[in-house]
Write a protein that holds these residues in place. Structure first.
Motif, PDB file in Angstrom:
ATOM      1  N   THR A 120       0.833  -0.990  -0.014  1.00  0.00           N
ATOM      2  CA  THR A 120      -0.033  -0.107  -0.016  1.00  0.00           C
ATOM      3  C   THR A 120       0.928   1.256   0.038  1.00  0.00           C
ATOM      4  O   THR A 120       2.017   1.364   0.560  1.00  0.00           O
ATOM      5  CB  THR A 120      -0.967  -0.056   1.271  1.00  0.00           C
ATOM      6  OG1 THR A 120      -0.317   0.450   2.535  1.00  0.00           O
ATOM      7  CG2 THR A 120      -1.655  -1.244   1.270  1.00  0.00           C
ATOM      8  N   ASN A 158       0.247   5.390   0.670  1.00  0.00           N
ATOM      9  CA  ASN A 158      -0.524   6.270   1.179  1.00  0.00           C
ATOM     10  C   ASN A 158      -2.015   5.687   1.381  1.00  0.00           C
ATOM     11  O   ASN A 158      -2.929   6.296   1.047  1.00  0.00           O
ATOM     12  CB  ASN A 158      -0.567   7.450   0.396  1.00  0.00           C
ATOM     13  CG  ASN A 158       0.749   8.181   0.091  1.00  0.00           C
ATOM     14  OD1 ASN A 158       1.616   8.100   1.154  1.00  0.00           O
ATOM     15  ND2 ASN A 158       1.398   8.869  -0.918  1.00  0.00           N
ATOM     16  N   GLY A 159      -1.945   4.476   1.943  1.00  0.00           N
ATOM     17  CA  GLY A 159      -3.195   4.044   2.349  1.00  0.00           C
ATOM     18  C   GLY A 159      -3.931   3.247   1.098  1.00  0.00           C
ATOM     19  O   GLY A 159      -5.079   2.539   1.255  1.00  0.00           O
ATOM     20  N   GLU A 160      -3.686   3.403  -0.208  1.00  0.00           N
ATOM     21  CA  GLU A 160      -4.139   2.808  -1.200  1.00  0.00           C
ATOM     22  C   GLU A 160      -3.281   1.537  -1.730  1.00  0.00           C
ATOM     23  O   GLU A 160      -2.100   1.579  -1.828  1.00  0.00           O
ATOM     24  CB  GLU A 160      -4.084   3.688  -2.427  1.00  0.00           C
ATOM     25  CG  GLU A 160      -5.268   4.736  -2.325  1.00  0.00           C
ATOM     26  CD  GLU A 160      -5.253   6.002  -3.503  1.00  0.00           C
ATOM     27  OE1 GLU A 160      -4.848   5.397  -4.381  1.00  0.00           O
ATOM     28  OE2 GLU A 160      -5.745   6.871  -3.225  1.00  0.00           O
ATOM     29  N   LEU A 163       4.756   9.072  -8.251  1.00  0.00           N
ATOM     30  CA  LEU A 163       4.892   9.772  -6.776  1.00  0.00           C
ATOM     31  C   LEU A 163       6.283  10.537  -6.730  1.00  0.00           C
ATOM     32  O   LEU A 163       7.235   9.871  -6.201  1.00  0.00           O
ATOM     33  CB  LEU A 163       4.672   9.005  -5.724  1.00  0.00           C
ATOM     34  CG  LEU A 163       3.161   8.242  -5.684  1.00  0.00           C
ATOM     35  CD1 LEU A 163       3.206   7.219  -4.608  1.00  0.00           C
ATOM     36  CD2 LEU A 163       2.318   9.398  -5.267  1.00  0.00           C
ATOM     37  N   ASP A 204       3.332  -1.209   4.314  1.00  0.00           N
ATOM     38  CA  ASP A 204       2.524   0.206   4.173  1.00  0.00           C
ATOM     39  C   ASP A 204       3.567   1.205   4.166  1.00  0.00           C
ATOM     40  O   ASP A 204       4.422   1.537   4.863  1.00  0.00           O
ATOM     41  CB  ASP A 204       1.856   0.358   5.412  1.00  0.00           C
ATOM     42  CG  ASP A 204       0.606  -0.612   5.625  1.00  0.00           C
ATOM     43  OD1 ASP A 204      -0.041  -0.750   4.615  1.00  0.00           O
ATOM     44  OD2 ASP A 204       0.329  -0.821   6.838  1.00  0.00           O
ATOM     45  N   THR A 241       4.449   5.163   3.152  1.00  0.00           N
ATOM     46  CA  THR A 241       3.676   6.508   3.201  1.00  0.00           C
ATOM     47  C   THR A 241       4.793   7.683   2.653  1.00  0.00           C
ATOM     48  O   THR A 241       5.946   7.581   3.114  1.00  0.00           O
ATOM     49  CB  THR A 241       3.532   6.969   4.483  1.00  0.00           C
ATOM     50  OG1 THR A 241       2.507   6.107   5.100  1.00  0.00           O
ATOM     51  CG2 THR A 241       2.714   8.324   4.807  1.00  0.00           C
ATOM     52  N   THR A 242       4.423   8.420   1.643  1.00  0.00           N
ATOM     53  CA  THR A 242       5.261   9.503   1.083  1.00  0.00           C
ATOM     54  C   THR A 242       4.679  10.751   1.283  1.00  0.00           C
ATOM     55  O   THR A 242       3.599  10.911   1.943  1.00  0.00           O
ATOM     56  CB  THR A 242       5.337   9.246  -0.626  1.00  0.00           C
ATOM     57  OG1 THR A 242       4.134   9.662  -1.029  1.00  0.00           O
ATOM     58  CG2 THR A 242       5.754   7.698  -0.852  1.00  0.00           C
ATOM     59  N   GLU A 259       3.397  12.768  -0.229  1.00  0.00           N
ATOM     60  CA  GLU A 259       1.889  12.846  -0.933  1.00  0.00           C
ATOM     61  C   GLU A 259       0.879  12.917   0.128  1.00  0.00           C
ATOM     62  O   GLU A 259      -0.290  12.956  -0.232  1.00  0.00           O
ATOM     63  CB  GLU A 259       1.867  11.899  -2.331  1.00  0.00           C
ATOM     64  CG  GLU A 259       2.709  12.714  -3.287  1.00  0.00           C
ATOM     65  CD  GLU A 259       4.106  12.202  -3.606  1.00  0.00           C
ATOM     66  OE1 GLU A 259       4.519  11.429  -2.547  1.00  0.00           O
ATOM     67  OE2 GLU A 259       4.773  12.450  -4.497  1.00  0.00           O
ATOM     68  N   GLY A 260       1.196  11.607   0.877  1.00  0.00           N
ATOM     69  CA  GLY A 260       0.228  11.046   2.147  1.00  0.00           C
ATOM     70  C   GLY A 260      -0.047  11.954   3.012  1.00  0.00           C
ATOM     71  O   GLY A 260      -1.014  11.662   4.000  1.00  0.00           O
ATOM     72  N   ASP A 276      -4.517  16.239   4.112  1.00  0.00           N
ATOM     73  CA  ASP A 276      -5.938  15.292   4.146  1.00  0.00           C
ATOM     74  C   ASP A 276      -6.621  16.051   3.027  1.00  0.00           C
ATOM     75  O   ASP A 276      -7.111  17.208   3.310  1.00  0.00           O
ATOM     76  CB  ASP A 276      -6.316  15.520   5.570  1.00  0.00           C
ATOM     77  CG  ASP A 276      -7.714  14.879   5.643  1.00  0.00           C
ATOM     78  OD1 ASP A 276      -8.069  14.146   4.547  1.00  0.00           O
ATOM     79  OD2 ASP A 276      -8.369  15.211   6.787  1.00  0.00           O
TER      80      ASP A 276
END
Lengths: 187, 325
Positions: free
Chosen positions: A26, A28-30, A52, A90, A92-93, A95-96, A99
């Motif tokens: 995943t 950024n959660g996707e 990204l 998981d 996270t970059t 870009e995540g 919000d």
């Protein structure tokens, strides 16, 4: 005796080149499902295969910190992680961080303080600061310096970066806090 | 970086089955990726052992000693409550290496087995002695970070901070192969250039490092570790010392003093250890032991400063381990 590795685990070379491999993880959660050459780093996979480009190429040897991302919530250097090592994890970059249209308080504080000049190192500083503030909502200046010590910034001299992290920390603790008057450029 | 094929090993047996000339093993990947990018290694196959189950645990306590899986990260060692409380030298060695990011990735096994950081060795432009050439370029070259002991053949310093602490603590490594398992004392595991010029330890080609074993310290023993770099964070040590001081009554019954970044292997200061035995640990005896620790140093053209530095770091580490303020 050693058990043989199941054939499905091995990439067979075709035409002298190892075949591409598929990895699912995943970002950024996707969930993502990517096919790439085994020697590509996570940094290359993020930038070239997932578009990204917030995570930056720097020294490529773990010395500058520009490529920091979070893997399973901890900051690591994406230039020293192979893409296949992200399997099942998981990522996270930068870009995540925001919000939707709302910036993360750390991004907001970096912008206000001018803690980004050329901006190349900024994603790594912000992501690392995010993990620090999750674990330690009231870090001392020394704790901030230690946590951010992996990343090198050649523009700011670091002071604005530390002040921005302190401002974001105060706001994330729910305090009314604003940028220091004397820190605003030109006053 | 060359193109390679990739294998995920999920058990120790699978990893051992993959060992061979065509394979390079990768755990955290920090040193391995550096080497691949620098062109020092170009294996047809990369074997990922980060996926091997059960090698990422720290077991034991102060009374039993520790068994540390090779996949435990430096970050995990640094904050583990038992390591932090009872094996301070090990926790501090792990916690002062590199940076927080790298400590999240780097493993204990990889730290012990990483290749030297000598810039002649790391540069593909220099075919040095260690790479099968006929010259150690550091002998008459840029040698400010090189060895001050045991440097007559090859002047690398051993790069492992954990190795320095492990030798001081009397630890061992467990090595497994299809022939079985063997336990080797860390002090004998690391090999000087005279014994093995092109590698730094006794890991055989068909062996996997499967555990780091640390014996219990005596109830009256305390350990300490000091690192000095040119910068306070994110730097290799120019001098590091791990020490254990064990007391019987008011006197030191046993001292273990090991210098890192000093020699091609973690360097035990035997004369200093002997000097302290049977004496109380005071500022004076610590100073005398520190002087004994640097006896016989053979600094090169640009690293004489390290001799003085080590004298001070040995003294400070002993006082720290002995709780003398």
């Amino acid at each position: 005796m050693s058990a043989p590795v199941p054939l499905t685990h091995i990439t067979r070379a075709r035409n002298g080149r190892p075949a591409k491999r598929r990895a699912q993880f995943t970002v950024n959660g996707e969930p993502v499902d990517v096919l790439f050459a085994p020697h590509k780093t996570l940094l290359e996979v993020l930038r070239e295969d997932l578009n990204l480009t917030g995570t930056k190429h720097g020294c490529e040897l773990g010395e500058c910190g520009a490529c920091a991302v979070l893997v399973d919530g901890e900051p690591v250097l994406a230039c020293l992680v192979l893409g296949l090592d992200a399997e099942g994890r998981d990522v996270t970059t930068v870009e995540g961080m925001a919000d939707g249209p709302a910036l993360h308080p750390i991004q907001e504080a970096f912008a206000q303080y001018g803690a980004a000049q050329c901006g190349y190192c900024t994603p790594s500083f912000m992501l690392t600061a995010q993990v620090l503030l999750e674990k330690n909502p009231s870090p001392s200046r020394d704790e901030i310096r230690e946590a951010l010590s992996s990343s090198i910034c050649r523009c700011t001299g670091y002071v604005k970066i530390y002040e921005a992290v302190e401002l974001a920390a105060a706001r994330m603790r729910g305090e009314e806090a604003d940028i220091l008057e004397e820190a605003i450029y030109g006053r | 970086m060359n193109a390679f094929e990739w294998v995920n090993a999920t058990t120790v047996d699978e990893a051992i089955g993959q060992l061979g000339a065509a394979s390079l093993l990768k755990a955290g990947g920090v040193d391995v990726l550096d080497r691949l990018k620098e062109g020092l290694d170009a294996p047809p196959r990369l074997v990922n052992i980060r996926t091997v189950k059960g090698l990422d645990r720290i077991e034991g306590d102060a009374a039993t000693g520790l068994r540390i899986g090779p996949l435990v990260t430096l970050a995990a060692l640094d904050v583990h409550p038992v390591v932090r409380k009872s094996f301070v030298a090990l926790a501090d060695a792990a916690g002062h290496a590199a940076t927080p990011q790298i400590r999240n990735m780097a493993t204990a096994g990889g730290n012990l087995l990483q290749r030297p950081r000598c810039w002649y060795f790391r540069s593909r432009d220099f075919h040095c002695l260690k790479k099968g050439g006929d010259t150690c370029f550091s002998q008459h070259g840029e040698n400010q970070y090189h060895a001050i002991f045991g440097n007559e053949i090859c002047a690398i310093v051993h790069p492992s901070a954990l190795g320095t602490a492990l030798v001081a603590l009397g630890g061992s490594v467990e090595l497994a192969s299809s022939r079985g398992k063997r336990i080797v004392l860390a002090e004998q595991f690391f090999l000087p250039p005279a014994a093995a010029l092109e590698r730094e330890n006794g890991l055989a080609e068909d062996e996997l490092l499967t555990a780091i074993v640390v014996p219990p310290l005596g109830a009256s023993a305390r350990s300490a570790y000091t690192k000095v770099g040119e910068k306070e964070s994110f730097d290799w040590p120019i001098a590091e010392v791990a020490a254990v001081v064990e007391r019987s009554g008011a006197n030191v019954s046993r001292a273990s003093i090991v210098l890192g970044a000093a020699a091609p292997v973690p360097h035990r200061a035997t004369a200093a250890e002997k000097l302290l035995a049977g004496k109380p640990l005071t500022r004076e005896t610590a100073r005398a032991a520190a002087r004994a620790a640097i006896e016989g140093a053979t600094p090169l053209s640009e690293n004489r400063y390290k001799v003085t530095l080590f004298e001070n770091v040995v003294r400070r580490t002993l006082l720290d381990a002995g709780g003398v303020r």
